[in-house]
Structure formats: structure tokens, C-alpha cells
Design an enzyme around this catalytic site. Structure first.
Site, PDB file in Angstrom:
ATOM      1  N   HIS A  99       0.816  -1.209   0.000  1.00 22.80           N
ATOM      2  CA  HIS A  99       0.000   0.000   0.000  1.00 22.80           C
ATOM      3  C   HIS A  99       0.852   1.262   0.000  1.00 22.80           C
ATOM      4  CE1 HIS A  99      -4.184  -1.692   1.175  1.00 22.80           C
ATOM      5  NE2 HIS A  99      -3.497  -2.562   0.453  1.00 22.80           N
ATOM      6  N   HIS A 266      -1.993 -12.334  -2.204  1.00 20.98           N
ATOM      7  CA  HIS A 266      -3.022 -13.050  -1.465  1.00 20.98           C
ATOM      8  C   HIS A 266      -2.648 -14.501  -1.176  1.00 20.98           C
ATOM      9  CE1 HIS A 266      -6.157  -9.957  -3.131  1.00 20.98           C
ATOM     10  NE2 HIS A 266      -5.308  -9.429  -2.264  1.00 20.98           N
TER      11      HIS A 266
END
Length: 724
Positions: A99, A266
Site C-alpha cells: 500500500h 493473497h
């Protein structure tokens, strides 16, 4: 002092001598005024390390092996105040690094992890960054230990790298060299919305998801890229695939890299939504001082561990979420999925049927198992035909997937650092990558004076010499350190054909300069810059000032093979206030566009002012137009632009949209014409203050000296080798 004057009833008993928080600002009174603040960010006054601190030098004393050892230890050193999922902080640290780097967008090069900006608003309080305040606090003991030798920007990205390594991935490498900023960035446009996660419709020109507003690379305010629940929270994997393709391409990623990054991100960790998201406390920037910058207080249960709430989705993607494996594709491709709501009420996909032993265990109690889940973006990898083909290949070849992911992760976390010459540390990969815009080393053993003499003897005019050098260098962006004069890409596609470079004029000039370079042993890149310098020295002499423009040889000439044509399209100028040019009319004013370009080039308002004034009198306007050429001595580096702009013997009358006539007040005679880009230096109070300095009779030589200093700054903006 009369106490009655200092303690009005019901008001603060302190005389307001300073505007620290609540007073009206100039922006409140004049919201449309030109905001020059973006040119004066990150001043040495805000940097506690001082102007003499060199991060490059400090890094040389960093014990990298000890640092990495400490980071490896941190990953499994669970803290009671914020316990690690399954005893491993890897997923949290990867999300923090992702992020940080993932805010980068190619359109203007802004965002990314190169400055440690995640520490400040708005990023520290974005809804997509819930709980990352905890990740940075977990890193604080390491930052404290290594101090000035290690920037937050480097530490945040390195923590993600080490997290992957600690879970079994062989990473591609890592480069130090990111320098911290000390307050929020003012130049980055994150969107016009006033509400977090507002509907995305305001960012799109139509229902076509490819019409996402430039330069944005996220679908909603406060998200890094796409909405994990689906477009505007409505699950539809095929529509989400459209969003992924657009947003990832704006982060410079192709389909294969998009699938790799999504799946690799993920493969480890989990989402958190085991509670009521509406009960979360304020984001860090809005909390009380007693919270000490930690936000999103969660009153549910312990408020941490299995009760953590971040995105609202809940669950892990894989059976073994603390190890690097192919579990993501195994889970995604071998199960049927159905829509469910998480405990927090968020849409997510869960298996219709799954063996108990394939379920991931609870983060606190390994005897409890829960369904895995997939986001709408994960499901897009299964239902989009192109993404599905790539996913199938990755599933069949774990080694290939790991290699592609490692390279894509390196690209994601280093794209905003610029060329490889800026990379520092022992783990810099030897391989040169096309997206790094490689430039071969240039020569320094040629005779600079001979090159200058050949240029001076050529048929090229001062305006041709200066404009060509300017066009070569002006592409530099301090946001992601791309562009600039090094490499002489102005002679290659796509730059040689850009409308803003006046291809016919450019080709004519390049023939002369390339011949001089070949005859003298200089690179074309150096010769182009020297051409501009020669033009300026001639012009200064014509104005009665003898000056030598400083020059550092060593620029190289790159090749077509080392140039990713498509990636350079985003650097194409559509305006250049310095050469008084707009490709077409835009919704944004010409002066705002010039301000944006100035900020990207790393120039101050004073430098912008002196450069515009000098370039006007040198006759470098696009297409040879005479707008703003406020002089009768074109080609001489005089301060005439400023002297005549500030002379009250003239009046300024509009005669067409954004065009003005400069008329003699007494006779009404038209003396010159001008654009908004010219007159703003007399109308804006701050810019006028600079213009008046350069208009003064005693500052004619100062004007030349300041122009040359700003010119050299532009020409050397991409000479990162000089910092060594």
C-alpha cells in the site's frame, strides 16, 4: 495590558498572534488563486536532519545483514498489544509495503513508496490503510535502533521484502536509497471527492471503466486500486477485471504482472472483518492526542487478533497463509464459489464445498477452522479469459509463478525510484531492466571547448540551440525520476515525433548536433546540452554579460532497444508554459498546468519566474510565436520581459480567449501580445514580487546569473551520477 481585551466572554483568553489552526486562510478567501505552495514543499526548514545530512553517506554505514536479521526476528515476535496472525507479521508487513508502493501512477509519476509518505495524511488515514498504523509502530524499535542510517521509506518496503523471504519466497533483490519527507505532499491529486469511498461515478466519463480520470490509478477515494467487493461494492468479477486492467496498467503492470501480484499478495495473510466496521474509532489523523497517532479503535472483543476489522472482508485465501506456495491457485481454481456476507457485512466469495482439512485455521486457536474467502478481484482471475489462462499457467508451474511474482514485486516497489544509478546497497540486481530506462555510461575524455566551438560556428540560431536543449531536458519528473536529457531520447521514438518537440525543427537541429558529436567524440546527449549552453552564453554576451554556463560531461546515448516506447508516452508534453505552448484548451488553466510541470521538474517559484523571463527574450516560443517576447532585443539575455511587464506605461487588453494586447496607455499602440502564461507574472502577487526583483535596474546581472543557475539545474536534473 487590559485584561478585558484578552479575555472576551466565552472566547479563548489568549491574544491570537499566530494563525495555527482555526483562522481563515488566503485559500478560504480566494479559493481560485494560484497555489504556489506545491513548489515549496520539503524545504530544509522542515527537515530535522539538517541541510548538510546525506542519506547516501549515512547508508554506507548501515549494517544491512544485522538489519535483515532483526527484521526476520520481528516477523515472529508477536506483541500482546497487536498480536500477529498465526504468530507471523508477514501478511501485515506485505500489505504495508504494497500500500506504500501501490499508490504510484504512471501518468504523472506521483505516489509510490519513495518518500515514506504513508506516515502522513491522507495516506495514514485512508480506509484502505486501516491497521497499517500498527505495522509502522511494530517497526519503530528497528527504526529507532538504526536511526538516520535507515529511512522510513526504505524500511517500509524492505519489511515487505523480508516478510516474503521469511515465508519462503526467493525475492529478486532490493535497493536502498529512498529519502524521507517530513510533511504531507501537497502536489498529489488523489481525486475531487470529499467523502471516503464515494461512488466511483465521479471518476469516470461514462460507464466505460477505461475512462478513469487521469492521472488517477484507483477507482475510489481512499482505495489503493480496486474495490475488493466489486465495482462500487457490487460483486461482478468481469467488471472488476476491467477495473484491474486499467488500474494496474496505470501502475505500469501488464496482465501477467497483474495476475502475479494479485495472487502473490493473497498467497499469504488474511482479510479482517470479524466485527462491526461502523464501530471503529477515528482514523489516525483525527484521533485524540491520548491515542498517540493510533487510529481505528475497535471496541469489539479484544479489538485485535481474531476480532480485527480492516477491509470488512474476513478470512484467509489459502490453507497455509504464512508460507509461500501455490495454495492460492489451488484454492481458486479447484473450488466452486458463492457470494456470502462477512461478519462485518462485506461481500466476499466462499467455497460451495471444501474439505475441512483444506480450511485455514483460526489466527489464535489452531483447533478451529474457517472457510477461506476470495475477493471480487480474486474471482476476476478465474472468470476473465486472459487472466484465467495466466492463472492456469502459474498453477501448473510454481517456479515460473514465483519468478514472475518476484520480478513484478521488485518492479512495484522500485518503479518510482528512477534509473538504476540511484539504487544503493548489496542486494541490487545485476540485471538491467527495460522499465528502469537504462542509459549506457557516457564519455568524459573529449574536449568540451572543441564541441562548443563547433556548435558556435554552426548555422543554428540561439533560439534553436536553447529550445532543443530545453525540450530534451524538460521531460524530467522528480516524482519518479524519469525523463531528462541523459540518454538523448529526444532523437528516438516516441520523443522525436512528439508535437511538442516540433519534429521538423528538431530533425533539422539534430542532424547538425549529431555530426558535431560524431566528429568530437562527445555523446549526442552532452552535445545537445552544450548547444543550449552555447546559445545562452551568446545571448548573455549580447546583453553585456560574460558568463560560462557550468557543464558536467558524461551523459550517455541510449538506443531504441533500451527504450520502452509505450512507457514513454506518459512523458509526452501536452503543454509547456516555458515555451508558451498548449496543445489544446484544457479544463485546467494554463498557469496551473505550468505550475504542475514546474513542480515535477523540481523547480521553485523563483526559478520558474527567471526561466520564463529568460526563455521569452531568447525567442524560444513554440512555433516562433511572439507572445510574451517583451523586448526589442530578441536573442539577448536581458531582463526586458520583467521591465516591460511591470512598466505602468502599458495597459493589458484581452483580444481573444486567453490572449492579450500590450498597449501604450497614451497612444493606444499595440506594442506586444501576451498569453495568460506571460501576464500571470505580473498579476499574481507572489510572482510579481519576483518579477519586480528581476526588473530592477541593479539586478540585470543577477537575472543572468539566476537564469543560468536554474538552467543548469534543469539540465542536470537526471544526472544522479553526479551525486556520487
Amino acid at each position: 495590558m487590559d485584561e478585558n481585551k484578552t479575555k472576551p466572554a466565552g472566547k479563548c483568553p489568549v491574544m491570537h498572534g499566530g494563525n495555527t489552526a482555526t483562522g481563515s486562510s488566503n485559500t478560504d478567501w480566494w479559493p481560485n488563486a494560484l497555489n504556489l505552495d506545491i513548489l515549496h514543499q520539503h524545504d530544509t526548514k522542515t527537515n530535522p536532519l539538517g541541510s548538510d545530512f546525506s542519506y547516501r553517506d549515512a547508508l554506507k554505514t548501515l549494517d544491512v545483514d544485522a538489519l535483515k536479521k532483526d527484521l526476520h526476528a520481528l516477523m515472529t515476535d508477536s506483541q500482546e498489544w497487536w498480536p500477529a496472525d498465526w504468530g507471523h507479521y508477514g501478511g501485515l508487513m506485505i500489505r504495508m509495503a504494497w500500500h506504500s508502493a501501490g499508490t504510484y501512477r504512471t501518468a504523472d509519476g506521483r505516489g509510490g513508496g519513495g518518500t515514506g509518505n504513508q506516515r502522513f495524511a491522507p495516506l495514514n488515514s485512508w480506509p484502505d490503510n486501516v491497521s497499517l498504523d500498527k505495522a509502522r509502530r511494530l517497526l519503530w524499535p528497528i527504526k529507532k535502533k538504526y536511526g538516520n542510517k535507515l529511512s522510513w521509506a526504505d524500511l517500509i518496503i524492505l519489511a515487505g521484502n523480508i516478510a516474503y523471504e521469511s515465508m519462503g519466497l526467493k525475492t529478486f533483490g532490493f535497493a536502498f536509497g529512498r529519502e524521507d519527507i517530513w510533511h504531507p505532499e501537497k502536489d498529489i491529486y488523489w481525486g475531487s471527492e470529499k467523502e471516503w469511498l464515494a461512488k466511483s461515478t465521479g471518476r469516470y466519463g461514462s460507464d466505460d471503466r477505461t475512462t478513469l480520470e487521469n492521472p488517477l490509478a484507483a477507482v475510489q477515494m481512499g482505495l489503493i486500486y480496486v474495490n475488493p467487493e466489486g465495482v462500487d461494492g457490487n460483486p461482478d468479477p468481469l467488471r472488476t477485471a476491467q477495473d484491474m486492467r486499467v488500474t494496474f496498467s496505470r501502475m505500469a503492470m501488464n496482465d501477467e504482472e497483474t495476475v502475479a501480484l494479485t495472487a502473490g499478495g493473497h498467497t499469504v495473510g488474511k482479510t479482517h472483518g470479524n466485527g462491526d466496521a461502523s464501530l471503529l474509532g477515528k482514523a489516525p489523523e483525527g484521533t485524540d492526542v491520548g491515542e498517540q497517532g493510533l487510529g481505528w479503535h475497535n471496541p469489539t472483543g479484544s479489538g485485535k487478533g481474531r476480532y480485527t476489522v480492516t477491509s470488512g472482508l474476513e478470512g484467509a485465501w489459502t490453507t497455509h497463509p504464512t508460507q509461500w506456495d501455490n495454495g492460492f491457485f489451488h484454492m481458486l481454481l479447484n473450488h466452486e464459489w458463492e457470494l456470502k456476507k462477512s461478519p462485518a457485512g462485506a461481500w466476499q466469495w466462499e467455497p460451495v464445498f471444501i474439505k475441512e482439512e483444506d480450511k485455514p485455521v483460526d489466527v489464535e486457536d489452531p483447533s478451529i477452522r474457517y472457510n477461506p474467502m476470495m475477493t471480487d478481484a480474486d474471482m476476476a482471475l478465474k472468470v476473465d479469459p486472459e487472466y484465467r489462462k495466466i492463472s492456469e499457467r502459474f498453477y501448473q508451474d510454481q517456479a515460473y509463478f514465483s519468478e514472475v511474482f518476484a520480478r513484478a514485486w521488485f518492479k512495484l516497489t522500485h518503479r518510482d525510484m528512477g534509473p538504476k544509478t540511484r539504487y544503493l546497497g548489496p542486494d541490487v540486481p545485476q540485471e538491467d531492466l527495460l522499465w528502469q530506462d537504462p542509459v549506457p555510461a557516457g564519455r568524459t575524455d573529449y574536449d568540451v571547448d572543441v564541441v562548443k566551438a563547433r556548435i558556435a560556428e554552426s548555422s543554428l540560431s540561439i533560439s534553436e540551440l536553447v529550445a532543443t536543449a530545453w525540450d530534451s531536458a524538460r521531460t524530467f519528473r522528480g516524482s519518479d525520476m524519469r525523463g531528462g536529457a541523459n540518454g538523448a531520447r529526444i532523437r528516438l521514438a516516441p520523443q522525436k515525433d512528439w508535437v511538442g518537440n516540433e519534429p521538423e525543427r528538431l530533425a533539422r537541429v539534430l542532424v547538425v548536433l549529431e555530426n558535431i558529436a560524431a566528429a568530437t567524440g562527445a555523446s549526442v546527449a552532452d552535445t545537445i546540452v552544450l548547444a543550449g549552453n552555447v546559445g545562452i552564453e551568446k545571448a548573455a554576451k549580447a546583453a553585456g554579460v560574460n558568463i560560462t554556463v557550468p557543464f558536467a560531461p558524461g551523459r550517455g546515448d541510449t538506443t531504441d532497444a533500451l527504450t520502452d516506447v509505450e512507457s514513454f508516452d506518459v512523458l509526452e508534453p501536452i503543454h509547456d508554459g516555458y515555451r508558451n505552448w498548449l496543445k489544446k484548451d484544457y479544463a485546467v488553466s494554463p498557469e496551473e498546468l505550468m505550475l504542475d510541470r514546474t513542480q515535477l521538474m523540481g523547480l521553485t517559484a523563483k526559478e520558474m519566474t527567471v526561466l520564463v523571463g529568460g526563455l521569452r527574450v531568447l525567442g524560444t516560443n513554440y512555433g516562433g510565436t511572439k507572445h510574451g517576447v517583451f523586448t526589442d532585443r530578441e536573442g539577448a539575455l536581458t531582463n526586458d520581459f520583467f521591465a516591460n511587464l511591470t512598466d505602468m506605461k502599458y495597459t493589458w487588453k484581452p483580444y481573444r480567449k486567453d490572449l492579450y494586447e500590450i498597449r501604450d496607455r497614451k497612444t493606444g499602440e499595440v506594442k506586444w501580445t501576451a498569453t495568460r502564461l506571460d501576464l500571470v507574472f505580473g498579476s499574481n502577487s507572489i510572482l510579481r514580487s519576483y518579477a519586480e526583483v528581476y526588473a530592477q535596474d541593479d539586478n540585470k546581472e543577477k537575472f543572468v546569473n539566476d537564469f543560468v543557475a536554474a538552467w543548469v539545474k534543469v539540465m542536470n536534473a537526471d544526472r544522479f551520477d553526479l551525486a556520487e
